[in-house]
Design a protein around this motif. Structure first.
Motif, short mmCIF file in Angstrom:
data_model
loop_
_atom_site.label_atom_id
_atom_site.label_comp_id
_atom_site.label_asym_id
_atom_site.label_seq_id
_atom_site.Cartn_x
_atom_site.Cartn_y
_atom_site.Cartn_z
N ASP A 1 46.08 19.69 -7.22
CA ASP A 1 45.24 20.69 -6.56
C ASP A 1 45.68 22.10 -6.95
O ASP A 1 44.86 22.98 -7.12
CB ASP A 1 45.31 20.53 -5.03
N HIS A 2 46.99 22.28 -7.08
CA HIS A 2 47.50 23.60 -7.48
C HIS A 2 47.07 23.91 -8.90
O HIS A 2 46.63 25.02 -9.22
CB HIS A 2 49.03 23.62 -7.37
N ASP A 3 47.20 22.91 -9.79
CA ASP A 3 46.80 23.11 -11.17
C ASP A 3 45.31 23.41 -11.27
O ASP A 3 44.88 24.27 -12.04
CB ASP A 3 47.12 21.86 -12.00
N LEU A 4 44.51 22.70 -10.46
CA LEU A 4 43.08 22.94 -10.47
C LEU A 4 42.76 24.37 -10.07
O LEU A 4 41.91 25.03 -10.67
CB LEU A 4 42.38 21.95 -9.53
N PHE A 5 43.44 24.86 -9.05
CA PHE A 5 43.18 26.21 -8.59
C PHE A 5 43.53 27.22 -9.69
O PHE A 5 42.82 28.20 -9.90
CB PHE A 5 43.99 26.50 -7.33
N LYS A 6 44.62 26.96 -10.41
CA LYS A 6 45.02 27.87 -11.49
C LYS A 6 43.98 27.90 -12.60
O LYS A 6 43.82 28.91 -13.29
CB LYS A 6 46.37 27.45 -12.06
N HIS A 7 43.30 26.78 -12.79
CA HIS A 7 42.33 26.67 -13.88
C HIS A 7 40.89 26.78 -13.41
O HIS A 7 39.96 26.36 -14.12
CB HIS A 7 42.53 25.33 -14.62
N ILE A 8 40.68 27.35 -12.22
CA ILE A 8 39.34 27.44 -11.70
C ILE A 8 38.43 28.28 -12.60
O ILE A 8 37.24 28.03 -12.72
CB ILE A 8 39.35 28.00 -10.26
N GLY A 9 39.02 29.25 -13.30
CA GLY A 9 38.22 30.04 -14.24
C GLY A 9 37.66 29.19 -15.37
O GLY A 9 36.56 29.45 -15.86
N ASP A 10 38.41 28.15 -15.75
CA ASP A 10 37.93 27.25 -16.80
C ASP A 10 36.73 26.45 -16.33
O ASP A 10 35.81 26.15 -17.11
CB ASP A 10 39.05 26.30 -17.24
N VAL A 11 36.72 26.08 -15.04
CA VAL A 11 35.58 25.36 -14.49
C VAL A 11 34.32 26.21 -14.63
O VAL A 11 33.28 25.76 -15.13
CB VAL A 11 35.81 25.00 -13.00
N LYS A 12 34.44 27.46 -14.20
CA LYS A 12 33.26 28.34 -14.26
C LYS A 12 32.85 28.61 -15.70
O LYS A 12 31.66 28.62 -16.02
CB LYS A 12 33.56 29.65 -13.53
N ARG A 13 33.82 28.82 -16.57
CA ARG A 13 33.48 29.11 -17.97
C ARG A 13 32.77 27.92 -18.62
O ARG A 13 31.84 28.10 -19.41
CB ARG A 13 34.73 29.48 -18.75
N MET A 14 33.22 26.70 -18.31
CA MET A 14 32.56 25.51 -18.85
C MET A 14 31.12 25.41 -18.33
O MET A 14 30.19 25.09 -19.07
CB MET A 14 33.34 24.24 -18.49
N ALA A 15 30.95 25.65 -17.02
CA ALA A 15 29.62 25.55 -16.42
C ALA A 15 28.68 26.57 -17.04
O ALA A 15 27.52 26.25 -17.38
CB ALA A 15 29.71 25.74 -14.91
N VAL A 16 29.14 27.81 -17.20
CA VAL A 16 28.30 28.87 -17.77
C VAL A 16 27.97 28.56 -19.23
O VAL A 16 26.83 28.72 -19.68
CB VAL A 16 28.98 30.23 -17.64
N ALA A 17 28.97 28.09 -19.98
CA ALA A 17 28.74 27.76 -21.39
C ALA A 17 27.70 26.65 -21.52
O ALA A 17 26.81 26.71 -22.38
CB ALA A 17 30.05 27.33 -22.05
N ASN A 18 27.78 25.64 -20.66
CA ASN A 18 26.78 24.57 -20.67
C ASN A 18 25.39 25.12 -20.37
O ASN A 18 24.41 24.78 -21.05
CB ASN A 18 27.13 23.50 -19.62
N ARG A 19 25.31 25.96 -19.35
CA ARG A 19 24.01 26.48 -18.93
C ARG A 19 23.39 27.36 -20.01
O ARG A 19 22.17 27.39 -20.18
CB ARG A 19 24.17 27.28 -17.63
N GLU A 20 24.22 28.08 -20.76
CA GLU A 20 23.72 29.03 -21.76
C GLU A 20 23.63 28.43 -23.16
O GLU A 20 23.41 29.16 -24.13
CB GLU A 20 24.61 30.27 -21.76
N GLY A 21 23.81 27.11 -23.27
CA GLY A 21 23.63 26.46 -24.56
C GLY A 21 24.81 26.56 -25.50
O GLY A 21 24.66 26.36 -26.71
#
Length: 418
Positions: A202-222
């Motif tokens: 859970d701690h590691d996930l929180f540290k990498h939360i920016g990666d979650v958003k960046r992946m989601a945005v990259a997917n949405r924008e092609g």
């Protein structure tokens, strides 16, 4: 790349948006508890509400979608029952509200590009899901890829019906569960009294939360390859987090590389055996592994989970066509049309089988039906390769001649020219 009408993930980035840049997890097993009027919601009411909400989504009406969805209920479900410093909880709630105010409903943000590309959206039925009244939301992309969400409903004290959570077949869990996972991870960073009761990931996930958003945005924008690059750079333990696997599968599918997509599906199944989301993905997985019979088994599982759906019959028909079982495929397509007369992919399936079997009289009838049901004009087929034999056949020539006469008989545009 040939498509038979595949499955895809939606509702992923929307769960992220609930927590400003949240993620999908598994912490909560029940829908949000809400104070609701005792009068039950009938299936007719649920279906009417769902159709209204789908119409708002198609119109990209942010205000109407926001009014239909009770984001506060999902936020409450994400944060309830967890001991956390009041300033943190307030920051969590206020941050999500500000994101909603700035960007609009996260689900609509995620769906906007797909809607603008011409996706078909429909609420097909009302049902009960996890003991709650619900409606089934289906989205079919122009290329035939399908996604499903189940929205759970409550009647508020003022009598109004609102969607209080939704379950994505792509992720196998509720949107509120994703926000709750992120809430727990955040609490773990500041409340040492909880740390020992939470997993280190859970701690590691929180540290990498920016990666979650960046992946989601990259997917949405092609920018699917960028999303995969982010995934590849993650620590191995974080690759066991469902949100990263779901986003990876979505990105791999969009690359058009079947080998890469199959690898992602198989990895997901290995890390989450028996997960509902894995069942959804394995419809594609077995097609890619050239085992369509197994895909049919998973179509059956989806039909059972969703109380059936007309488009699943289209997928069944497509797979039966691959298996060289045209009569069974035709039966599936026709059953789909009985349920939804304007389900275009079912007619496309019928047309494909008729062309392949060289039943050119049926082809001509189906072309007329398409023009009638969908109020569209069929153009010149002489340059469409798959119709070459039909065009050269007596039936094709007769249809073309009749079609040409009908075009000439149509009144011209007599409006004044600018």
């Amino acid at each position: 790349m040939s498509r038979t009408g595949r499955t895809a993930a939606i509702g992923v980035a929307a769960a992220i948006g609930i927590m400003v840049s949240g993620a999908t997890g598994y912490a909560q097993d029940k829908p949000p508890e809400t104070v609701a009027e005792s009068r039950p919601i009938s299936k007719a009411e649920a279906l009417e509400f769902g159709k209204g909400m789908a119409d708002a989504i198609v119109r990209l009406d942010s205000k109407a979608v926001e009014q239909a969805m009770d984001t506060e209920a999902m936020l409450e479900a994400a944060s309830s029952g967890v001991k956390a410093p009041p300033p943190y909880r307030e920051g969590f709630l206020n941050g999500a509200r500000k994101t909603l105010e700035r960007d609009g409903p996260p689900l609509l943000v995620e769906l906007r590009p797909t809607i603008q590309a011409g996706a078909n959206v429909r609420v097909t039925k009302a049902l009960e899901w996890q003991g709650r009244p619900a409606f089934l939301f289906r989205l079919i992309r122009p290329e035939g890829i399908v996604s499903y969400l189940l929205f759970m409903l409550d009647r508020r004290p003022d009598g109004r019906i609102r969607a209080v959570d939704y379950y994505s077949l792509s992720t196998g869990e509720l949107a509120s569960q994703g926000a709750r996972r992120m809430y727990l991870a955040g609490v773990a960073q500041i409340n040492r009294g909880i740390v020992d009761r939470l997993l280190s990931k859970d701690h590691d996930l929180f540290k990498h939360i920016g990666d979650v958003k960046r992946m989601a945005v990259a997917n949405r924008e092609g920018r699917e390859q960028e999303a995969l690059t982010i995934y590849d750079a993650l620590p191995e333990e974080l690759k066991n987090e469902k949100i990263f696997q779901v986003l990876r599968c979505a990105a791999a599918q969009k690359t058009g590389d079947d080998a890469k997509y199959l690898e992602a599906i198989q990895d997901f199944a290995r890390r989450f055996p028996g997960d509902p989301a894995s069942d959804f993905q394995m419809v594609d997985g077995y097609l890619l592994m050239k085992q369509p019979e197994k895909s049919l088994e998973y179509i059956g599982k989806l039909e059972k989970a969703l109380s059936e759906d007309a488009y699943l019959k289209v997928l069944r028909g497509n797979i039966l066509t691959l298996l060289k079982r045209p009569d069974d495929a035709l039966a599936a397509y026709r059953a789909a049309i009985v349920e939804e007369r304007d389900l275009r992919p079912a007619y496309d399936g019928l047309l494909g089988v008729a062309v392949e079997r060289k039943r050119f009289g049926e082809v001509a009838e189906l072309l007329d039906t398409l023009e009638s049901v969908f109020d569209e004009e069929i153009g010149d087929l002489s340059e469409v390769g798959e119709f070459a034999e039909f065009v050269a056949s007596p039936e094709g020539k007769a249809w073309a001649e009749k079609h040409e006469k009908q075009e000439k008989q149509k009144p011209g545009d007599k409006s004044p020219k600018p």
